[in-house]
Scaffold this active site. Structure first.
Site, mmCIF file in Angstrom:
data_model
loop_
_atom_site.group_PDB
_atom_site.id
_atom_site.type_symbol
_atom_site.label_atom_id
_atom_site.label_comp_id
_atom_site.label_asym_id
_atom_site.label_seq_id
_atom_site.Cartn_x
_atom_site.Cartn_y
_atom_site.Cartn_z
ATOM 1 N N CYS A 86 24.362 79.666 -4.085
ATOM 2 C CA CYS A 86 24.488 78.507 -4.970
ATOM 3 C C CYS A 86 23.170 78.079 -5.599
ATOM 4 O O CYS A 86 23.130 77.672 -6.762
ATOM 5 C CB CYS A 86 25.155 77.336 -4.246
ATOM 6 S SG CYS A 86 24.350 76.800 -2.730
ATOM 7 N N ASP A 281 28.943 72.928 -11.169
ATOM 8 C CA ASP A 281 29.054 73.360 -9.776
ATOM 9 C C ASP A 281 29.249 74.874 -9.686
ATOM 10 O O ASP A 281 30.210 75.408 -10.236
ATOM 11 C CB ASP A 281 30.239 72.638 -9.131
ATOM 12 C CG ASP A 281 30.295 72.808 -7.629
ATOM 13 O OD1 ASP A 281 29.504 73.601 -7.093
ATOM 14 O OD2 ASP A 281 31.123 72.144 -6.991
ATOM 15 N N HIS A 283 30.109 76.514 -7.055
ATOM 16 C CA HIS A 283 30.953 76.853 -5.909
ATOM 17 C C HIS A 283 32.382 77.190 -6.301
ATOM 18 O O HIS A 283 33.356 76.627 -5.799
ATOM 19 C CB HIS A 283 30.943 75.704 -4.897
ATOM 20 C CG HIS A 283 29.596 75.391 -4.358
ATOM 21 N ND1 HIS A 283 28.762 74.446 -4.944
ATOM 22 C CD2 HIS A 283 28.913 75.914 -3.322
ATOM 23 C CE1 HIS A 283 27.632 74.396 -4.258
ATOM 24 N NE2 HIS A 283 27.695 75.271 -3.273
#
Length: 392
Positions: A86, A281, A283
């Site tokens: 990430c 994001d 993820h």
């Protein structure tokens, strides 16, 4: 686990918010202000023209996420960066934004439908998931070996910034000045190289000038400049005194946002409204897509996000890195003026300071910059309960 399942876990466990507030306060997105003006008092803010313009800008930013199915990284067996990549993906987003601004300008928006701008497609090609792509996760890990980057391991903002510096330098040195693969110099604002403790990191104008000169091999006095400022602003959470100054950095025209997020879960923070920050994001697990730099009608949907998410600014991890892009000397001077004014308003606790020339080593050298951060799943030293910016 599919992308949707992972997303729901992230939002439930980490507290990410997928709904935005009904605030009519201004939104600042990477240096651009959006006024949320309501033509009708009964109108929802998200239905205003200002919010629509913000949403279009937000969805035009480049999204980098977990990928699966790419060629294994080096000698490892990793063909995916799920659950560990990430921070690398967040940093790719920040650098991709710098390249977008450099090549297409800040007002650029993704056109619909294609064909796309060649520069836009070439930028996406640079971030493909193979050694053939300049800024791939493969090449980042190779460049960051001396900073303990390795497949399967988390990494913190400081090491990530240094890795980009190393990778950019290696690409620059292999090419002629007129044909640079990385079109800007990189300056990591991380304090005194001698490692003295205390004080805020110092951006030295003299050093910036030297870095730009070295980048151009002394052919020009100044060059485009990517500034990265890694910081640690607290122990378990950001000290509240820094929050308004972090928010203020999004108002800088040079803003590239912030590498930050929750402990162990990096995101790319791109904007602010009131006490909340908007973010992209990484993820989400997606299949690897390597876009040819000549394919102007490629499917680029996996590189953009239409869902706007926000979290409280106070909830982000204290280990982070701020990015700025200065196109030329005038832009850099404007940035220094804004940063100096922000430091003056900080009541003795600036994020970083500006100086004309490097002074002799003294006790106000480095701070808040080394790799003691929760992205690396490392605990702070027990004896570091000093003032927040002295823990390093």
């Amino acid at each position: 686990m599919n992308g949707g399942s992972m997303r729901r876990i992230q939002e439930r466990v980490l507290g990410y918010k997928t709904n935005v507030s009904n605030s009519v306060s201004d939104i600042w997105l990477l240096g651009v202000c959006y006024k949320i003006c309501l033509e009708d008092p009964s109108q929802e803010p998200v239905h205003s023209t200002g919010y629509a313009a913000f949403s279009e800008d937000f969805s035009s930013r480049i999204l980098m996420t977990y990928r699966k199915g790419f060629v294994s990284i080096g000698d490892s067996k990793y063909t995916s960066d799920v659950n560990w990549g990430c921070m690398l993906r967040s940093s790719q987003m920040l650098v991709a934004q710098a390249l977008l601004v450099h090549r297409l300008g800040r007002p650029w928006r993704k056109p619909t439908p294609p064909p796309f701008d060649r520069d836009y497609i070439e930028i996406l090609h640079m971030f493909g998931d193979s050694e053939d792509s300049l800024f791939s996760i493969h090449n980042l890990l190779k460049a960051g070996e001396s900073y303990a980057l390795a497949p399967g391991s988390w990494v913190g903002p400081y090491a990530m910034c240094r890795t980009w510096e190393t990778l950019a330098r290696s690409k620059i040195e292999k090419n002629e000045p007129e044909d640079k693969l990385f079109p800007m110099a990189v300056y990591i604002v991380s304090g005194d190289e001698d490692g003295e403790r205390g004080g805020a990191p110092v951006l030295c104008i003299e050093d910036a000038s030297r870095i730009c000169s070295e980048f151009s091999r002394n052919q020009v006095d100044w060059s485009p400049l990517l500034l990265l400022v890694p910081l640690v602003l607290g122990l378990d959470k950001v000290n509240p005194r820094y929050l308004p100054f972090l928010a203020a950095t999004f108002t800088f025209p040079q803003s590239l946002g912030i590498l930050g997020g929750r402990p162990g879960a990096s995101t790319y923070l791109v904007g602010v409204q009131d006490d909340k920050v908007f973010y992209l994001d990484p993820h989400e697990v997606q299949q690897t897509v390597n876009i040819s730099k000549d394919n102007l009608v490629a499917d680029t949907s996996s590189y953009h996000c239409n869902v706007i998410r926000q979290i409280p600014l106070e909830s982000i991890d204290p280990s982070l890195a701020i990015g700025f892009y200065c196109r030329d000397k005038d832009d850099f001077d404007d940035f220094c003026s804004r940063a100096s004014e922000l430091a003056t308003e900080s009541n003795g606790a600036p994020l970083f300071t500006i100086t004309e020339a490097r002074h002799s080593p003294k006790a106000s050298g480095t701070s808040r910059t080394h790799e003691v951060d929760s992205f690396d799943a490392a605990d702070d030293d027990e004896d570091s309960a000093k003032d927040d910016w002295q823990l390093l």
